[in-house]
Design a protein around this motif. Structure first.
Motif: not given
Length: 145
Positions: A106, A110, A21-23, A64-65, A15-19
């Motif tokens: 993801y 990431g 994309n999540t943003l 992302g998430n 989740a940190l790695w793909t953050s």
């Protein structure tokens, strides 16, 4: 049965790695909220799900998430990419299972996910990420292309 602690730790690192994309997904989801979308956390999908997202041709997209879904319930049957492309008759799959596979993808790639996904063909039956997500939704394993 809860996931083992080592798996939770890997999910958190992913989740940190793909953050980044999540943003992007959170920004799009926030715009959707202004237009009437609803948001909920799905622990099963490891994602914030924005339902009734008001733009797009229908269906869902994962960033992302975050899952942006134009419908009211992500647990809906849909056709696989191969079925829609006329490559054979396949049973329907659950959309939430398909999108969960993308969340897992993801978590591994990431910030590299979107460029790699686009280089592999984007939203099409030719894309191994889409075929793997369909496979995971059909059989419950094999989310990696």
């Amino acid at each position: 049965m809860p996931a083992p602690s080592w798996l939770r730790a890997l999910q958190l690192l992913g989740a940190l790695w793909t953050s980044p994309n999540t943003l992007i997904g959170l920004a799009a989801g926030a715009l959707g909220l202004l237009a009437g979308a609803r948001v909920r956390w799905s622990g099963r999908d490891c994602a914030l799900v924005f339902q009734q997202w008001p733009w797009g041709p229908g269906g869902a997209i994962t960033l992302g998430n975050v899952i942006l879904h134009t419908g009211g319930d992500l647990q809906v049957a849909c056709h696989t990419y191969a079925h829609r492309a006329g490559r054979g008759v396949e049973p329907t799959i659950q959309l939430d299972d398909h999108e969960r596979a993308h969340v897992y993808q993801y978590l591994v790639l990431g910030p590299l996910y979107l460029p790699v996904y686009l280089l592999c063909g984007g939203v099409s039956v030719r894309n191994p990420f889409e075929r793997a997500a369909d496979h995971y939704a059909r059989f419950g394993h094999g989310w990696w292309p």
